[in-house]
Scaffold this motif. Structure first.
Motif, mmCIF file in Angstrom:
data_model
loop_
_atom_site.group_PDB
_atom_site.id
_atom_site.type_symbol
_atom_site.label_atom_id
_atom_site.label_comp_id
_atom_site.label_asym_id
_atom_site.label_seq_id
_atom_site.Cartn_x
_atom_site.Cartn_y
_atom_site.Cartn_z
ATOM 1 N N LEU A 48 -3.104 2.692 5.293
ATOM 2 C CA LEU A 48 -3.429 1.530 4.453
ATOM 3 C C LEU A 48 -2.176 0.833 3.937
ATOM 4 O O LEU A 48 -2.075 -0.406 3.984
ATOM 5 N N GLN A 49 -1.232 1.609 3.444
ATOM 6 C CA GLN A 49 -0.083 0.994 2.763
ATOM 7 C C GLN A 49 0.765 0.079 3.650
ATOM 8 O O GLN A 49 1.106 -1.022 3.229
ATOM 9 N N PRO A 50 1.126 0.481 4.886
ATOM 10 C CA PRO A 50 1.897 -0.449 5.717
ATOM 11 C C PRO A 50 1.133 -1.755 5.978
ATOM 12 O O PRO A 50 1.701 -2.844 5.903
ATOM 13 N N MET A 51 -0.188 -1.601 6.251
ATOM 14 C CA MET A 51 -0.998 -2.796 6.505
ATOM 15 C C MET A 51 -1.046 -3.683 5.255
ATOM 16 O O MET A 51 -0.887 -4.925 5.332
ATOM 17 N N ALA A 52 -1.237 -3.044 4.084
ATOM 18 C CA ALA A 52 -1.322 -3.798 2.831
ATOM 19 C C ALA A 52 -0.009 -4.506 2.510
ATOM 20 O O ALA A 52 0.001 -5.626 1.993
ATOM 21 N N TYR A 53 1.101 -3.855 2.834
ATOM 22 C CA TYR A 53 2.416 -4.477 2.598
ATOM 23 C C TYR A 53 2.550 -5.742 3.443
ATOM 24 O O TYR A 53 3.020 -6.785 2.977
#
Lengths: 321, 491
Positions: free
Chosen positions: B261-266
């Motif tokens: 989730l975090q890389p995509m959200a960034y």
């Protein structure tokens, strides 16, 4: 003569009761001390010291590395029960799950092991073989068995395959029995029962061997069938054993966690977390956070709960028997 | 065990003596008092033997001490894949300096930490140990288990590392301030200290795909946007309905949150709004419309999870990919070594970073490397100079490249414009894909989270949305925010 002996007092062959303390020779005392010393030393190191250390740790915060503990009094207990918004909800969820396990495991263990023991006691052929078969889960229990269960319960595991092949495909679990939050906890309960039935069954079997056959014969002469004999004679006579089995199952449900650790680690998500596992996680899986004190506090609360449950259980069963 | 044997022997001998003392001829020789004194002696002997045995056992602990003196260094690691690689480069070190290095692996990670805890208590630490950088090293260092390397690591040494990781292992102001919080795990560290030097670098958020299966579904190149990625998942799933899914080790719930989730959200939100998801400000946290948008975008992967992936740990998820039960595996740069070790053909792997949505704030999202593991020197080593020499040797470009090639892990050293020549094509491609600056997501940057933050419960809540589907995106976002806010209250 016999009556005279009773009236007159103890038999001359029996040792007269001592008035005051018996005086031991110093050599006897020394020998006694020498033989008891290893056990005392072992208990002092492994038991009393560890227990004292653990109890005092429950009033401190520490991560296992720093040279000093930070004393916090009863704060660890308060944090776990209501005070800390990060730990208290986890403990509450784990307590709810533990409660279900504590209700289901003793009931199901008795419900399975008692009829099984009665059946095994009544069979005439292959008695030893059948007892060995039903005792297998006890001798094979361990990490390897729990891993085997994990494979069996996977989406492409044996249970789904079996259900599909007997036309019960609707009961299959496409995400596996441990992957579905609504089946994961019941599945773990069933596995816990599976592993606790053998010992319970053996206890019941031992009890059944001790039942006076004349009682059963008398009941049969009076026209009682198998159900009535079991319900009104065997079951009441075995209540003390039921009390022990329930007590053991309650203790295992409250403090045991290895099945949960190996098979789900509290997952999926947080749906199978139990108090024993939470204690372990706080001690060893907290990424170096200083939560050893919290873990110890939770462990002591479980200990107190186990004591209370044991007392209540014994009192209730004493009343019934 | 020696004292136990002595004890058993003495019991046996004393029993013989006791029998003799009870013999009629013994009684004839002396008075009852004499006999009693004799009986005292063996009992006393037992107690003395016990005491001596216990003392010997207690003193004997040093003979097996992990820390070595003189010409042998002992190093502990939690990565089995690093043992052979370290041993190989240690041969060269021994030729150069005469000092040998004995490498011992203890795993998994939590068992390793427990091992260090126990060794610290018994003062039996090795000379060196591998650590999770800016994590274990600061916790161990703050507790006084490590030696400060700040004065040893000079500029010439530092320049051998990639610029992005040169500070890793040293106490910056950010980490020092964090250490001042009540019950901080790094309490005791001081500004400017250095407790480790980098050994491996890497990043999370790498997608490993089965190249052959992708080709079967008509996919020949890596997706560059989130939408393309979802489309590829759909195509592969249609071609391989039973094993065309995505796997990740959800038994450690943080994998879903931090690796996926975090890389995509960034990429979707850009640096500022991304940090806002964990902020106290309600305008942009997970419960806000922005947070719900992130969750719903992430939720698009739900139909494509490999069945049962929520029950798998990280190794089992990787094995699911190796065994062909999954077509996609989300991991980090370190995953490649595990896949190769377990027999997956590296030539059949297509790797690409978790992509950003096409309408996201960052169009060309890349992943910034950070130091995953480093090496620390224990405070109790008897050969500090030798240990520091070994660390310096590991930082040489050719040594580092040899280690990386053997371990199939990314080295921290600058290998020039064509790293593939030094470490092979698979690792070289990963190194080339590393980015820096605001368009690169750096998983090692945790400065925006509360000090006491623990990702596990937050990530477990995220699992309720996907893959478990027991909560909606809005409910999940609200619950995640509640948990994050609880950590802020401890700040």
């Amino acid at each position: 003569m016999a009556v005279d002996t009773i009236v007159k007092g103890p038999s001359p062959t029996r040792r007269a009761p001592l008035r005051g303390r018996k005086r031991y020779r110093r050599s006897e005392v020394a020998w006694g001390a020498a033989f008891v010393a290893p056990a005392v030393v072992l208990f002092a190191v492994m038991g009393a010291y560890t227990v004292g250390y653990g109890f005092s740790l429950s009033f401190a915060t520490w991560n296992g590395f720093t040279p000093n503990w930070r004393w916090v009094g009863l704060q660890n207990y308060a944090d776990l029960l209501w005070n800390d918004p990060t730990y208290a909800p986890r403990v509450h969820t784990a307590a709810r799950n533990t409660m279900w396990v504590m209700i289901a495991v003793p009931v199901l263990t008795v419900a399975v092991s008692f009829p099984l023991a009665v059946l095994l006691n009544s069979v005439r052929r292959l008695k030893t073989f059948l007892r060995s078969v039903y005792f297998l889960p006890q001798v094979t229990s361990g990490i390897a068995v729990y891993f085997a269960w994990m494979y069996v319960l996977q989406p492409d595991g044996a249970i789904n395959l079996l259900l599909r092949s007997v036309g019960l495909g609707s009961l299959q679990q496409p995400q596996g029995f441990l992957g579905n939050p609504s089946t994961a906890l019941p599945t773990l309960i069933v596995i816990t029962v599976w592993s606790s039935v053998p010992v319970s069954m053996m206890l019941y079997l031992a009890g059944l061997q001790a039942v006076d056959p004349t009682l059963v014969e008398a009941a049969r002469v009076d026209g009682a069938g198998t159900w009535h004999v079991t319900r009104h004679i065997i079951w009441p006579l075995l209540r003390p054993i039921t009390a022990i089995i329930v007590l053991l199952a309650l203790r295992d449900s409250l403090q045991g966690f290895q099945t949960f650790l190996i098979m789900t680690n509290g997952g999926p998500g947080n749906h199978t977390n139990v108090l024993g596992l939470e204690t372990y996680k706080l001690a060893f899986l907290s990424q170096l956070d200083p939560t050893l004190g919290l873990s110890s506090a939770l462990g002591w609360m479980l200990f107190v709960a186990a004591l209370v449950l044991a007392a209540v259980n014994l009192r209730a069963m004493r009343r019934l028997t | 065990m020696t004292w136990l044997t002595q004890y058993i022997n003495s019991i046996y001998l004393l029993d013989i003596e006791r029998r003799l003392s009870m013999a009629p001829w013994t009684r004839r020789l002396g008075t009852v008092m004499t006999s009693q004194r004799r009986a005292w002696r063996p009992a006393l002997a037992v107690l003395v033997t016990l005491a001596l045995g216990a003392t010997t056992a207690a003193c004997g602990g040093d003979s097996d001490s992990a820390s070595s003196s003189g010409k042998t260094l002992t190093m502990w690691t939690f990565k089995q894949s690093h043992v052979k690689a370290l041993q190989k480069v240690a041969e060269g070190f021994q030729k150069e300096t005469g000092i040998s290095v004995k490498v011992e692996a203890y795993g998994p990670d939590d068992a390793y930490v427990t091992k260090v805890q126990a060794a610290a208590q018994t003062k039996d630490l090795p000379d060196l140990f591998e650590v999770h950088t800016t994590g274990d090293d600061f916790a161990f260092g703050g507790a006084g288990l490590l030696t400060d390397l700040a004065k040893d690591v000079d500029d010439a040494w530092l320049n051998s590392y990639l610029p992005q990781v040169r500070k890793d292992g040293s106490v910056t102001d950010e980490y020092y301030q964090k250490s001042l919080a009540k019950d901080a795990k790094t309490k005791g560290i001081k500004l400017g200290q250095r407790y480790s030097v980098p050994l491996t670098v890497g990043t999370f958020g790498i997608v490993y795909a089965n190249k052959q299966r992708l080709a079967d579904a008509g996919v020949t190149s890596a997706p560059t946007t989130w939408e393309q990625f979802i489309e590829v998942l759909g195509k592969v799933k249609a071609k391989h309905p039973d094993n065309g899914g995505v796997t990740i080790g959800f038994k450690s719930p943080t994998t879903g949150l931090e690796w996926f989730l975090q890389p995509m959200a960034y990429g979707l939100l850009g640096p500022e709004k991304f940090r806002g998801l964990w902020a106290k400000d309600k305008a942009g946290n997970f419960a806000s419309p922005t947070g719900v948008q992130v969750l719903e975008t992430y939720g698009q992967v739900t139909p494509y999870w490999t069945p049962g992936t929520q029950s798998l740990d990280i190794d089992s998820a990787d094995m699911s990919f190796v065994q062909g039960k999954s077509t996609f595996d989300i991991g980090g740069t370190f995953t490649l070594a595990f896949l190769a070790q377990n027999g997956f053909d590296a030539a059949n792997v297509l790797t690409f970073p978790v992509p950003a949505p096409s309408n996201g704030a960052i169009k060309d999202l890349s992943l910034a490397p950070f130091t995953l593991t480093g090496v620390s020197v224990s405070a109790t080593t008897k050969n500090r100079a030798g240990a520091v020499q070994w660390l310096k040797y590991l930082a040489k470009a050719d040594v580092s490249a040899t280690f990386a090639k053997e371990a199939l892990d990314v080295p921290p050293t600058d290998l020039g414009a064509d790293p593939s020549a030094a470490v092979g094509p698979a690792l070289g491609a990963m190194i080339k894909a590393f980015g820096s600056g605001p368009n690169a997501y750096n998983p090692g940057d945790t400065s925006y989270r509360p000090n006491a933050y623990d990702g596990t419960p937050v990530a477990a809540t995220l699992m309720d949305y996907t893959p478990l589907k027991t909560k909606s995106a809005a409910e999940t976002g609200a619950e995640m925010t509640k948990q994050i806010d609880a950590y802020w209250t401890k700040q």
